[in-house]
Scaffold this motif. Structure first.
Motif, PDB file in Angstrom:
ATOM      1  N   SER A 152       0.927  -1.124   0.041  1.00 21.80           N
ATOM      2  CA  SER A 152      -0.003   0.062   0.008  1.00 21.80           C
ATOM      3  C   SER A 152       0.845   1.305   0.026  1.00 21.80           C
ATOM      4  CB  SER A 152      -0.859  -0.139   1.259  1.00 21.80           C
ATOM      5  OG  SER A 152      -1.763  -1.085   1.193  1.00 21.80           O
ATOM      6  N   GLN A 153       0.250   2.306  -0.417  1.00 26.95           N
ATOM      7  CA  GLN A 153       1.125   3.602  -0.534  1.00 26.95           C
ATOM      8  C   GLN A 153       1.014   4.132   0.817  1.00 26.95           C
ATOM      9  OE1 GLN A 153      -0.274   6.444  -3.671  1.00 26.95           O
ATOM     10  NE2 GLN A 153      -0.090   8.113  -1.964  1.00 26.95           N
ATOM     11  N   PRO A 154       2.243   4.383   1.419  1.00 24.28           N
ATOM     12  CA  PRO A 154       2.481   4.959   2.635  1.00 24.28           C
ATOM     13  C   PRO A 154       1.616   6.355   2.917  1.00 24.28           C
ATOM     14  CG  PRO A 154       4.667   4.539   1.738  1.00 24.28           C
ATOM     15  CD  PRO A 154       3.543   4.645   0.702  1.00 24.28           C
ATOM     16  N   VAL A 155       1.082   6.424   4.237  1.00 29.24           N
ATOM     17  CA  VAL A 155       0.303   7.510   4.570  1.00 29.24           C
ATOM     18  C   VAL A 155       0.820   8.158   5.846  1.00 29.24           C
ATOM     19  CG1 VAL A 155      -2.011   8.278   5.532  1.00 29.24           C
ATOM     20  CG2 VAL A 155      -1.811   6.608   3.650  1.00 29.24           C
ATOM     21  N   SER A 156       1.092   9.602   5.606  1.00 23.22           N
ATOM     22  CA  SER A 156       1.993  10.359   6.710  1.00 23.22           C
ATOM     23  C   SER A 156       0.600  10.478   8.046  1.00 23.22           C
ATOM     24  CB  SER A 156       2.242  11.591   6.359  1.00 23.22           C
ATOM     25  OG  SER A 156       1.582  12.351   6.008  1.00 23.22           O
ATOM     26  N   VAL A 157       0.981  10.194   9.130  1.00 28.69           N
ATOM     27  CA  VAL A 157      -0.068  10.327  10.124  1.00 28.69           C
ATOM     28  C   VAL A 157       0.596  11.082  11.311  1.00 28.69           C
ATOM     29  CG1 VAL A 157      -1.195   8.101   9.224  1.00 28.69           C
ATOM     30  CG2 VAL A 157       0.613   8.350  11.414  1.00 28.69           C
ATOM     31  N   PHE A 158      -0.282  11.776  12.123  1.00 22.19           N
ATOM     32  CA  PHE A 158      -0.051  12.312  13.611  1.00 22.19           C
ATOM     33  C   PHE A 158      -0.772  11.324  14.463  1.00 22.19           C
ATOM     34  CE2 PHE A 158      -0.995  15.327  17.110  1.00 22.19           C
ATOM     35  CZ  PHE A 158       0.317  14.989  17.536  1.00 22.19           C
ATOM     36  N   TYR A 159      -0.002  10.719  15.367  1.00 25.97           N
ATOM     37  CA  TYR A 159      -0.678   9.643  16.230  1.00 25.97           C
ATOM     38  C   TYR A 159      -0.120  10.338  17.663  1.00 25.97           C
ATOM     39  CZ  TYR A 159      -1.599   5.387  18.592  1.00 25.97           C
ATOM     40  OH  TYR A 159      -1.955   4.140  19.454  1.00 25.97           O
ATOM     41  N   TYR A 160      -1.562  10.434  18.295  1.00 22.53           N
ATOM     42  CA  TYR A 160      -1.525  11.143  19.692  1.00 22.53           C
ATOM     43  C   TYR A 160      -2.331  10.443  20.775  1.00 22.53           C
ATOM     44  CZ  TYR A 160      -5.527  13.749  18.719  1.00 22.53           C
ATOM     45  OH  TYR A 160      -6.979  14.277  18.654  1.00 22.53           O
ATOM     46  N   MET A 161      -1.976  10.721  22.057  1.00 17.89           N
ATOM     47  CA  MET A 161      -2.589   9.889  23.106  1.00 17.89           C
ATOM     48  C   MET A 161      -3.501  10.877  23.786  1.00 17.89           C
ATOM     49  SD  MET A 161       0.397   8.574  22.187  1.00 17.89           S
ATOM     50  CE  MET A 161       1.530   8.897  23.535  1.00 17.89           C
ATOM     51  N   ALA A 184       1.442   3.263   7.694  1.00 16.01           N
ATOM     52  CA  ALA A 184       1.338   4.525   8.122  1.00 16.01           C
ATOM     53  C   ALA A 184       2.909   4.813   8.532  1.00 16.01           C
ATOM     54  CB  ALA A 184       0.529   4.656   9.084  1.00 16.01           C
ATOM     55  N   GLU A 185       3.178   6.115   8.300  1.00 15.76           N
ATOM     56  CA  GLU A 185       4.588   6.908   8.486  1.00 15.76           C
ATOM     57  C   GLU A 185       4.400   8.069   9.515  1.00 15.76           C
ATOM     58  OE1 GLU A 185       6.561   7.771   4.897  1.00 15.76           O
ATOM     59  OE2 GLU A 185       7.102   5.842   4.410  1.00 15.76           O
ATOM     60  N   HIS A 186       4.651   8.020  10.736  1.00 16.50           N
ATOM     61  CA  HIS A 186       4.543   8.829  11.737  1.00 16.50           C
ATOM     62  C   HIS A 186       5.510  10.104  11.579  1.00 16.50           C
ATOM     63  CE1 HIS A 186       4.086  10.924  15.684  1.00 16.50           C
ATOM     64  NE2 HIS A 186       2.784  10.475  15.391  1.00 16.50           N
ATOM     65  N   ILE A 187       4.723  11.270  11.612  1.00 17.74           N
ATOM     66  CA  ILE A 187       5.474  12.602  11.186  1.00 17.74           C
ATOM     67  C   ILE A 187       6.817  13.101  12.258  1.00 17.74           C
ATOM     68  CG2 ILE A 187       3.397  13.416   9.884  1.00 17.74           C
ATOM     69  CD1 ILE A 187       2.818  15.105  12.345  1.00 17.74           C
ATOM     70  N   PHE A 188       6.613  12.197  13.399  1.00 18.44           N
ATOM     71  CA  PHE A 188       7.481  12.663  14.302  1.00 18.44           C
ATOM     72  C   PHE A 188       8.618  11.522  14.652  1.00 18.44           C
ATOM     73  CE2 PHE A 188       4.511  15.973  15.344  1.00 18.44           C
ATOM     74  CZ  PHE A 188       5.234  17.094  15.223  1.00 18.44           C
ATOM     75  N   ASN A 189       8.739  10.616  13.647  1.00 20.97           N
ATOM     76  CA  ASN A 189       9.627   9.576  14.005  1.00 20.97           C
ATOM     77  C   ASN A 189      11.154  10.079  13.835  1.00 20.97           C
ATOM     78  OD1 ASN A 189       7.864   7.293  13.770  1.00 20.97           O
ATOM     79  ND2 ASN A 189       8.109   6.874  11.928  1.00 20.97           N
ATOM     80  N   ASP A 190      11.232  11.055  13.739  1.00 21.76           N
ATOM     81  CA  ASP A 190      12.903  11.812  14.048  1.00 21.76           C
ATOM     82  C   ASP A 190      12.961  12.313  15.385  1.00 21.76           C
ATOM     83  OD1 ASP A 190      10.940  13.756  13.585  1.00 21.76           O
ATOM     84  OD2 ASP A 190      12.227  15.173  12.370  1.00 21.76           O
TER      85      ASP A 190
END
Length: 272
Positions: A152-161, A184-190
């Motif tokens: 699948s094509q990667p989707v950029s996501v913001f995951y928060y609790m 899904a690629e998280h935007i704060f993986n850095d």
């Protein structure tokens, strides 16, 4: 016939000893493991937030974020204590061992570790065959999810609790294992830390394609928070099952499957 009767007698004695095993769990996922292994009748105490299954909530609580209540625990005279290496205080675990308790320490680092550790626990409790069935199904379901979304094509996501403060995840945080299966690629993986606190401005600057709230709040409350920033970020919002996704139990598989389905529905709309 003599040896047959001896064998039967030993089996009866073994089952009687096993039936008397008194178990205490010091983390919610370990409570779930005992129920998964159908040994809940031997569970005499649990940790705070052991809320699944619902019946576990009625059991005495002997541990919380402050640590183990040693007085209450010792009064129950458990034969086996299940501890979480990543959640219980190291000094509490060390003290339990020094007091002579049989302590099983769980510390999953990967999704597959859940199956491996559950099998190890089952071996101690004469539930190896049941664990084999459970873990075989668990691993097959994980593999199915991975295969389904592998291309699948990667989707950029913001995951928060949490919203206040806005708490998210870094590359090595547990939730990223689920997101990776969903492509899904998280935007704060850095982020250099696992659970960083960020600002709405930082989220807006990275413009994720999707917002994922791992929260028990209502969708109305979650949506209202982002509506005030609607002019700056228009990513759709979905809610994830935080109770299952953040707990090292067999329930994590259907929770991941549901999360991936929701992410995929957004992916399809983006592509189209």
């Amino acid at each position: 016939m003599k040896y047959t009767w001896i064998g039967l007698a030993l089996l009866v004695v073994s089952n009687q000893v096993l039936a008397k095993t008194r178990i205490v769990t010091l983390a919610p996922h370990l409570t779930e493991w005992i129920y998964s292994l159908e040994l809940e009748s031997q569970l005499v105490a649990v940790s705070a937030f052991s809320d699944y299954p619902a019946a576990a909530s009625a059991l005495p609580v002997v541990a919380d974020y402050q640590g183990v209540d040693f007085t209450a625990l010792m009064a129950l005279e458990p034969d086996l204590i299940l501890a979480w290496g990543g959640g219980n205080k190291p000094q509490d675990i060390a003290r339990l061992k020094s007091l002579g308790f049989d302590v099983f320490v769980s510390q999953p680092k990967t999704l597959d570790d859940i199956a491996t550790e559950l099998s190890a626990l089952a071996a101690k409790l004469d539930k190896a065959e049941l664990a084999r069935q459970l873990t075989q199904q668990y691993r097959a379901q994980l593999q199915s999810i991975q295969s389904l979304y592998a291309h699948s094509q990667p989707v950029s996501v913001f995951y928060y609790m949490w919203q206040q403060p806005l708490m998210t995840i870094g590359a090595d945080a547990w939730a990223n294992q689920a997101l990776s299966l969903c492509r899904a690629e998280h935007i704060f993986n850095d982020s250099p830390i696992d659970y960083p606190q960020v600002t709405v401005r930082q989220v807006v600057a990275r413009q994720p394609e999707l917002l994922v709230a791992a929260s028990d709040q209502s969708e109305e409350a979650l949506t209202a928070f982002w509506q005030s920033h609607g002019a700056l970020i228009q990513a759709p919002l979905i809610r994830a099952n935080a109770n299952a996704l953040h707990r090292f139990s067999l329930r994590i598989v259907p929770a991941i499957g549901e999360l991936c389905e929701r992410i995929d529905s957004v992916r399809e709309k983006t592509i189209n």
